[in-house]
Design a protein around this motif. Structure first.
Motif, PDB file in Angstrom:
ATOM      1  N   ASP A  87       0.832  -1.202   0.000  1.00  0.00           N
ATOM      2  CA  ASP A  87       0.000   0.000   0.000  1.00  0.00           C
ATOM      3  C   ASP A  87       0.864   1.249   0.000  1.00  0.00           C
ATOM      4  N   SER A 109      -7.196   3.284  -0.172  1.00  0.00           N
ATOM      5  CA  SER A 109      -6.661   3.001  -1.508  1.00  0.00           C
ATOM      6  C   SER A 109      -7.194   3.948  -2.579  1.00  0.00           C
ATOM      7  N   ALA A 156      -5.643   4.529  -6.400  1.00  0.00           N
ATOM      8  CA  ALA A 156      -6.205   3.467  -7.238  1.00  0.00           C
ATOM      9  C   ALA A 156      -5.898   3.665  -8.715  1.00  0.00           C
ATOM     10  N   THR A 202      -4.246  -2.014  -4.695  1.00  0.00           N
ATOM     11  CA  THR A 202      -4.567  -1.577  -3.334  1.00  0.00           C
ATOM     12  C   THR A 202      -6.073  -1.525  -3.099  1.00  0.00           C
TER      13      THR A 202
END
Length: 280
Positions: free
Chosen positions: A63, A236, A240, A246
């Motif tokens: 992440d 996320s 994205a 993520t």
């Protein structure tokens, strides 16, 4: 034992229900045993490894803080499933109690159902946002808020079934021989409500998972420091466009779990409802 085997064979006669149970078992295994199987420390930050694509080292990528997404999905399963299960259990218990009282006692019906109707007049997500904002952002408060949101649904279903059951001949016969009201509710009416109650339990479990993700996405959920699947999806969204993994993996965990619960609920309904037996 033979009766249980026959029941399970009927339930799993539909392959999609068996698949749903296997998926739910996997999610539960992740929540219970995941801490001993995590490939990486779920809370450990490695900024130098931020937003790495899926690889043999990081199966689901990393992440924005370099944390392993696979480990966080495993670790977050306990929070997400606990919130869903807690909401479903409390909603079913309170909704069943309200529905029984409203359906059996005519003088309570109007009062209780008007309160239920007033709560159901608000959209679920708006009522959830308002309640969590008042109670504060924490897993316990999210469960309490979602319980208040979904209890009216169970109450309406249980009331409708109770109105039918209380007029059946065997209930009238029990009244005629002097069976007490508590025993009448516990022994003669409640067991015949198990089919809709179990179906509502599975459905509300799924609804609660989706609602928790929605609340976290809007910033009023359990708090960003707690790695539920919902908070992972919420975090996320800023990345994205260049790190779709993520969003994809925690989102798929939510979708697969909710879908499995819905399919299991359909299977239980078909198994317990005599009107649906023998239908394709």
């Amino acid at each position: 034992m033979l009766e249980w085997r026959r029941t399970l064979s009927l339930l799993f006669a539909r392959r999609v229900v068996l698949l749903a149970v296997l998926l739910l078992g996997l999610m539960l295994f992740m929540a219970v045993a995941g801490q001993w199987l995590l490939p990486h420390e779920p809370m450990a930050m490695k900024v130098s490894m931020r937003l790495k694509a899926p690889s043999w080292t990081y199966w689901s990528g990393t992440d924005e803080l370099g944390r392993d997404i696979t480990s966080r999905i495993f670790y977050g399963a306990r929070y997400s499933l606990a919130i869903g299960a807690g909401t479903a259990f409390l909603s079913v218990v309170l909704g069943t109690l309200l529905g029984l009282l409203a359906g059996f006692f005519k003088h309570l019906d109007a009062v209780l159902m008007r309160c239920v109707d007033a709560m159901m007049a608000f959209p679920d997500i708006l009522l959830g946002i308002a309640l969590v904002s008042i109670l504060g952002a924490s897993p316990v408060n999210v469960v309490l808020a979602l319980t208040l949101v979904y209890t009216p649904r169970v109450a309406r279903v249980v009331r409708a079934c109770t109105l039918v059951i209380r007029e059946l001949p065997y209930v009238e016969a029990a009244r005629a021989v002097g069976v007490s009201t508590p025993r009448l509710l516990r022994v003669h009416i409640l067991p015949n409500l198990m089919s809709p109650i179990l179906v509502q339990l599975s459905f509300i479990f799924a609804y609660a998972l989706l609602a928790e993700a929605g609340l976290s996405f809007l910033g009023v959920g359990v708090g960003a420091e707690i790695p539920t699947w919902g908070t992972m999806v919420a975090a996320s969204t800023q990345h994205a466009d260049r790190a779709v993994w993520t969003l994809f993996y925690p989102g798929m965990a939510i979708v697969l779990t909710a879908l499995s619960l819905q399919l299991l609920g359909d299977g239980v309904r078909d198994l317990l409802d005599p009107r649906l037996k023998g239908t394709p």
